[in-house]
Design an enzyme around this catalytic site. Structure first.
Site, PDB file in Angstrom:
ATOM      1  N   LYS A 162     -13.916  -0.856  14.919  1.00 47.59           N
ATOM      2  CA  LYS A 162     -12.843  -1.708  14.393  1.00 47.59           C
ATOM      3  C   LYS A 162     -12.428  -1.802  16.396  1.00 47.59           C
ATOM      4  O   LYS A 162     -11.548  -3.059  16.559  1.00 47.59           O
ATOM      5  CB  LYS A 162     -11.671  -1.002  13.430  1.00 47.59           C
ATOM      6  N   ASN A 186       0.891  -1.233   0.004  1.00 47.37           N
ATOM      7  CA  ASN A 186      -0.128  -0.231   0.022  1.00 47.37           C
ATOM      8  C   ASN A 186       1.120   1.160  -0.121  1.00 47.37           C
ATOM      9  O   ASN A 186       2.026   1.331  -0.066  1.00 47.37           O
ATOM     10  CB  ASN A 186      -1.229  -0.087   1.204  1.00 47.37           C
ATOM     11  N   ILE A 235      -2.340  -8.849  13.615  1.00 46.68           N
ATOM     12  CA  ILE A 235      -1.967  -8.953  14.283  1.00 46.68           C
ATOM     13  C   ILE A 235      -1.297  -7.912  15.371  1.00 46.68           C
ATOM     14  O   ILE A 235      -1.870  -7.725  17.080  1.00 46.68           O
ATOM     15  CB  ILE A 235       0.149  -8.079  13.557  1.00 46.68           C
ATOM     16  N   PRO A 274      -2.334 -12.811   8.809  1.00 44.90           N
ATOM     17  CA  PRO A 274      -2.387 -12.703  10.438  1.00 44.90           C
ATOM     18  C   PRO A 274      -3.017 -11.363  10.527  1.00 44.90           C
ATOM     19  O   PRO A 274      -2.536 -10.526  10.743  1.00 44.90           O
ATOM     20  CB  PRO A 274      -1.307 -13.206  10.988  1.00 44.90           C
ATOM     21  N   PHE A 291      -4.090   1.760  14.623  1.00 42.79           N
ATOM     22  CA  PHE A 291      -4.324   2.889  13.778  1.00 42.79           C
ATOM     23  C   PHE A 291      -5.713   2.059  12.839  1.00 42.79           C
ATOM     24  O   PHE A 291      -5.392   1.330  12.617  1.00 42.79           O
ATOM     25  CB  PHE A 291      -3.596   3.765  13.137  1.00 42.79           C
TER      26      PHE A 291
END
Length: 396
Positions: free
Chosen positions: A337, A208, A305, A303, A323
């Site tokens: 989130k 990204n 994290i 995964p 974040f």
């Protein structure tokens, strides 16, 4: 916090030497004593009279000045201060320090001192990126020399990139941190940063646009408050900060492994932009272009994290900060989130293209906790990092 502290300031040659005058003034405003040492090249940019006038002290220039040797020899001069600061530190000065040279007053003082040394590099971007300079920087960091900057921006030579002298307030903050224990002294904090690169084949990967600038700034700010920082970084555009334990990784799986190896910690800040997916079976050789046929890529989920660490039942850090980079419904998505991952705080920001935040120098974030969503004004990423570091210090 600098009252009564004694700074030996070595001013190297370069257009940024003019900032040393403001540095002297601000240090004295905070109660510090400044003994200036002006190199021969530095005297081409600022005059001994202006330096002496602001420092209210004699300027030292010549290694072989017999009067100075009788009054205060270079050994005593190098050890009378609480901290030796080199600002600006040119490529030449860094090379002398790394090579152990002592052929003028500045380099001799740096060899003879038993005090901590903080350098603020300033040079052309190509000089900073040169392999020789980077080898010297790595050597000096290994020797325990502290660094502040350089920063990215336009230069007097007309080029743009890393090599600008850190701004005076940032240098003073680094001096303050070097001379004080700081509120995070004794705390071990993990920070992840940068993107991950998930291979498709040996020459292609999924990634990204994250530059790693915000995570790097957070690690730097935490270290300046006295924390022992473990900095796990993907292949970021910006160099890692000084004074932290750097662990470089490429993939999400490698980042998770490095994070788990760093535990236990007092806090963990997950600023990395980890790729959500990887190619399930990356090719061991370059995928060839075949007319009329497109390669079929099968993806697998990487995964998570942040969730893995947040939901640990044994050894979970007391404070976990994530974040959330969003392009729409920022607060709603980030709040969801935080609850889904199980972390304590989420730092949410809008990275839609029109904001210029992804890969830029500024950020506008909302700090979301279990009980509130606190909007912060748009500011430089270093300022965001400093504010977040102070909040972490308060929480710990």
């Amino acid at each position: 916090m600098l009252a009564g502290k004694h700074i030996l300031l070595i001013i190297g040659g370069g257009i940024a030497a003019f900032k040393s005058l403001d540095l002297i003034r601000r240090l004295r405003e905070q109660g510090a004593e400044v003994t200036p040492v002006l190199t021969k090249a530095g005297a081409e940019f600022v005059t001994p009279l202006s330096v002496s006038g602001l420092a209210a002290r004699k300027v030292y220039q010549d290694l072989f000045d017999l009067t100075d040797e009788a009054e205060m020899g270079h050994i005593e001069l190098s050890r009378a201060a609480d901290l030796v600061v080199v600002a600006p530190a040119t490529a030449d000065l860094l090379a002398k320090m790394a090579g152990g040279h002592a052929n003028d007053l500045a380099s001799t003082l740096l060899m003879a001192t038993d005090k901590p040394v903080l350098v603020a590099p300033s040079m052309n971007v190509r000089m900073w990126e040169h392999a020789a300079t980077q080898r010297n920087v790595a050597t000096l960091k290994g020797d325990g020399v502290l660094f502040v900057g350089p920063t990215e921006g336009s230069m007097a030579c007309g080029e743009f990139g890393f090599g600008r002298l850190a701004e005076v307030p940032e240098i003073i903050a680094a001096i303050d941190a070097a001379l004080s224990d700081g509120p995070l002294k004794g705390k071990r904090i993990l920070v992840t940063s940068g993107p991950t690169h998930e291979p498709i084949d040996p020459v292609r990967y999924i990634a990204n646009r994250s530059s790693g600038a915000q995570g790097t700034a957070v690690a730097r700010a935490l270290a300046q408050l006295g924390a022992d920082v473990v900095f796990v970084t993907g292949p970021a555009d910006v160099p890692p900060p000084a004074g932290v334990n750097v662990v470089k990784v490429q993939t999400a799986a490698q980042m998770l492994e490095a994070v788990q190896a760093a535990l236990p910690v007092d806090a963990a800040v997950f600023a990395a932009a980890v790729a959500d997916w990887r190619v399930a079976s990356a090719s061991g050789s370059k995928i060839k272009k075949v007319n009329g046929a497109l390669p079929v890529l099968e993806f697998a989920e990487n995964p998570d994290i942040l969730a893995t660490v947040s939901q640990m039942t044994d050894g979970r850090p007391p404070l976990v900060v994530g974040f959330a980079a969003e392009t729409d419904d920022v607060i709603a998505h980030a709040t969801a989130k935080r609850a889904r991952k199980g972390c304590d705080w989420i730092v949410a920001n809008d990275v839609s293209p029109e904001t210029g935040i992804m890969g830029g120098t500024e950020n506008a974030v909302t700090l979301i906790t279990e009980t509130s969503a606190e909007d912060w004004p748009r500011m430089g990423k270093d300022a965001v990092a400093q504010r977040l570091a102070l909040r972490i210090a308060e929480a710990l």
